[in-house]
Motif scaffolding. Structure first.
Motif, short mmCIF file in Angstrom:
data_model
loop_
_atom_site.label_atom_id
_atom_site.label_comp_id
_atom_site.label_asym_id
_atom_site.label_seq_id
_atom_site.Cartn_x
_atom_site.Cartn_y
_atom_site.Cartn_z
N UNK A 119 23.75 -46.46 -51.78
CA UNK A 119 23.60 -45.17 -51.08
C UNK A 119 24.96 -44.67 -50.59
N UNK A 120 25.76 -45.58 -50.10
CA UNK A 120 27.08 -45.21 -49.58
C UNK A 120 28.03 -44.83 -50.72
N UNK A 121 28.03 -45.62 -51.80
CA UNK A 121 28.94 -45.38 -52.93
C UNK A 121 28.49 -44.21 -53.80
N UNK A 122 27.19 -43.91 -53.77
CA UNK A 122 26.67 -42.87 -54.65
C UNK A 122 26.52 -43.34 -56.09
N UNK A 123 26.45 -44.65 -56.28
CA UNK A 123 26.28 -45.24 -57.61
C UNK A 123 25.80 -46.67 -57.43
N UNK A 124 25.50 -47.34 -58.54
CA UNK A 124 25.04 -48.72 -58.47
C UNK A 124 26.26 -49.65 -58.50
N UNK A 132 36.96 -39.67 -51.77
CA UNK A 132 37.70 -39.46 -50.52
C UNK A 132 37.18 -40.35 -49.37
N UNK A 133 36.60 -41.49 -49.74
CA UNK A 133 36.13 -42.41 -48.73
C UNK A 133 37.31 -43.17 -48.10
N UNK A 134 38.30 -43.52 -48.98
CA UNK A 134 39.50 -44.21 -48.52
C UNK A 134 40.70 -43.68 -49.30
N UNK A 135 41.88 -43.66 -48.67
CA UNK A 135 43.09 -43.29 -49.43
C UNK A 135 43.48 -44.44 -50.37
N UNK A 136 44.15 -44.10 -51.46
CA UNK A 136 44.53 -45.09 -52.46
C UNK A 136 45.42 -46.18 -51.88
N UNK A 137 46.31 -45.80 -50.96
CA UNK A 137 47.22 -46.77 -50.36
C UNK A 137 46.49 -47.86 -49.58
N UNK A 151 34.33 -54.40 -52.26
CA UNK A 151 32.99 -54.13 -51.74
C UNK A 151 32.87 -54.62 -50.30
N UNK A 152 33.38 -55.82 -50.03
CA UNK A 152 33.31 -56.37 -48.68
C UNK A 152 34.12 -55.52 -47.71
N UNK A 153 35.24 -55.00 -48.16
CA UNK A 153 36.08 -54.15 -47.32
C UNK A 153 35.31 -52.89 -46.89
N UNK A 154 34.64 -52.27 -47.85
CA UNK A 154 33.87 -51.06 -47.55
C UNK A 154 32.73 -51.37 -46.59
N UNK A 155 32.03 -52.47 -46.86
CA UNK A 155 30.91 -52.88 -46.00
C UNK A 155 31.37 -53.08 -44.55
N UNK A 156 32.48 -53.78 -44.38
CA UNK A 156 32.93 -54.11 -43.03
C UNK A 156 33.41 -52.90 -42.25
#
Length: 488
Positions: free
Chosen positions: A318-323, A341-346, A358-363
């Motif tokens: 749901x958050x990623x907009x994909x599986x 645009x959820x996170x900057x590339x840097x 994935x864990x980074x996004x979750x946390x």
């Protein structure tokens, strides 16, 4: 020389002289024993007229002419005592008034009575100086709040702060209750190595040390998981360990590099059995230690009479907009997050593998919002290479975590006992290590070989003791639940 140094030196010299005065009278300053009849806790349960011999550390002294009131302390609390010139004689009274200091250990013999103010008190007839304190307690030790002093000199913190003392004593009681609960449910406590050829069982960077006799490098345990599962393979039905683990990573209020885990493994259970068992254990500990399942943690009210459940993969999709199960390339996943645009590339560039991303996004996007007790379940298989694949979709694993106030309290899953899948999972982790992921699981070929000899169905759980204690006893950091925390 600073003023504080002068004061400290003068105080030390004065106390050394008092110690010499005690030696001149008693022959020995630091005594070898004391015949105690009652602890301070036991004294507090006595009635007037009871005769006692009780030792403790002096924490208060108040001289009122021919009468003195004081307090002695041990880890269970304090008790008041009184001395009068008429009861102990003028010479002894003057000697104690001149030579007794806060921080000294004494043994006091006397009779219990209740003062007109209603306080149970030892009426002293004999006082023996058992140990002379050469350094004073902090000037304001009854309100000791300096963080550095509290953690570095925990013995002072225990004396000064009842809240600290109660939390630490509660944590040790919690460990005892925990062990009792495990044994009552058929689990046997065993011990596994801390020094390991390959530290595995978790996504973490290990500490390395050198074994001189073997002239070989070893790693400090990051988890006892693999050895506990080997014990199950050897024929033990249910095992657990209260384990010191070491992870060479960042420190924070909820993360320490040396910490305590309780891990347990049960043959013939799946992860659903362990969800039920974990919840019953947590409820038992909270109810027994706090007397209620509705507790408060740092201003937030938590209700442990019930829990929520969240499908991890569904929530992340749901958050990623994909599986998220469809990705097998870390670069593609990073681009997806940058394009959305959820996170900057840097920010994402240092993340070298899919599980780390994935864990980074979750946390950052999900975990902080989980306040009430919640079980997350249904994780991508690449997150934990030691977990059993789901029978309906091998891209998922039968794993769960329990969270409260954004903190992960435990992790558990149905264990992977298929040696073919385990070898493939370790090979994938080896690729992640080669790509620069320092927290990838270290492959362990000996473990795979043991699995090839056969293992029963297994489910296991690991719970952070320090973290659970901080929540149960409403402490802001893990250090507040550790008697001697690591300091820089």
């Amino acid at each position: 020389m600073s003023e504080n140094t002068v004061i400290s030196t003068n105080e030390l010299e004065a106390r050394l002289q008092k110690a010499e005065n005690v030696r001149a009278r008693d022959g020995v300053v630091w005594k070898d024993k004391y015949e105690r009849t009652h602890t301070i806790a036991a004294v507090r349960e006595l009635s007037d007229g009871s005769v006692v011999r009780t030792p403790g550390r002096v924490t208060a002294l108040r001289w009122l002419g021919k009468l003195m009131f004081g307090r002695i302390y041990d880890v269970d609390g304090e008790i008041q005592f009184s001395l009068s010139l008429a009861d102990i004689g003028e010479e002894e009274f003057k000697f104690l008034k001149t030579n007794l200091d806060l921080g000294d250990f004494i043994g006091i013999a006397g009779t219990m009575y209740t003062t007109t103010a209603g306080e149970l008190t030892i009426k002293g007839t004999e006082v023996i100086v058992l140990s002379k304190a050469l350094r004073p307690l902090p000037e304001k030790f009854h309100g000791l709040i300096d963080t550095e002093t509290r953690y570095r000199q925990r013995y002072l913190d225990m004396i000064a702060n009842k809240e600290s003392r109660d939390a630490l004593l509660g944590r040790f009681q919690m460990t005892r209750l925990w062990r009792e609960f495990m044994w009552q449910h058929g689990f046997m406590e065993i011990e596994t190595p801390i020094l390991q050829n390959v530290a595995s069982g978790a996504a973490a960077k290990p500490f390395t040390t050198h074994h001189e006799a073997l002239d070989a490098d070893f790693q400090l345990r990051i988890s006892p998981e693999l050895f506990l599962k080997l014990a199950i393979g050897a024929g033990f039905d249910r095992v657990f360990e209260v384990a010191k683990d070491f992870r060479n990573e960042g420190m924070s209020a909820m993360h320490l590099q040396e910490f305590t885990m309780v891990e347990w493994y049960a043959a013939y259970w799946d992860f659903n059995d362990n969800i039920d068992f974990t919840w019953s254990l947590v409820q038992h500990l909270i109810q027994t230690l706090r007397g209620t399942l509705q507790i408060e943690y740092q201003g937030t009210k938590l209700d442990f009479s019930k829990y929520d459940k969240i499908d991890y993969t569904a929530k992340m999709n749901e958050l990623f907009g994909c599986n998220i199960l469809d990705f097998d390339d870390a670069d593609a996943l990073r681009r997806r997050l940058v394009d959305s645009k959820m996170f900057p590339e840097s920010e994402l560039e240092p993340l070298k593998s899919i599980p780390v991303i994935v864990d980074y996004v979750y946390k950052r996007k999900i975990r902080p919002s989980i306040i009430q007790p919640t079980f997350l379940y249904n994780y991508p298989a690449y997150m934990v290479p030691l977990a059993r694949r789901n029978d309906d979709d091998e891209r998922r694993i039968d794993m769960f975590q329990l969270l409260a106030c954004g903190a992960e309290m435990c992790k558990g899953y149905s264990e992977l006992v298929n040696p073919v899948q385990q070898l493939a999972a370790f090979e994938e982790q080896a690729k992640n290590i080669a790509a620069g992921d320092e927290e990838a699981f270290n492959p362990d070929n000996d473990f795979v070989r043991a699995m090839e000899h056969g293992m029963p169905p297994i489910s296991g759980v690991g719970v952070g003791v320090d973290r659970l204690a901080s929540i149960i006893f409403d402490q802001p950091t893990l250090r507040d639940t550790i008697l001697f925390p690591m300091m820089k």
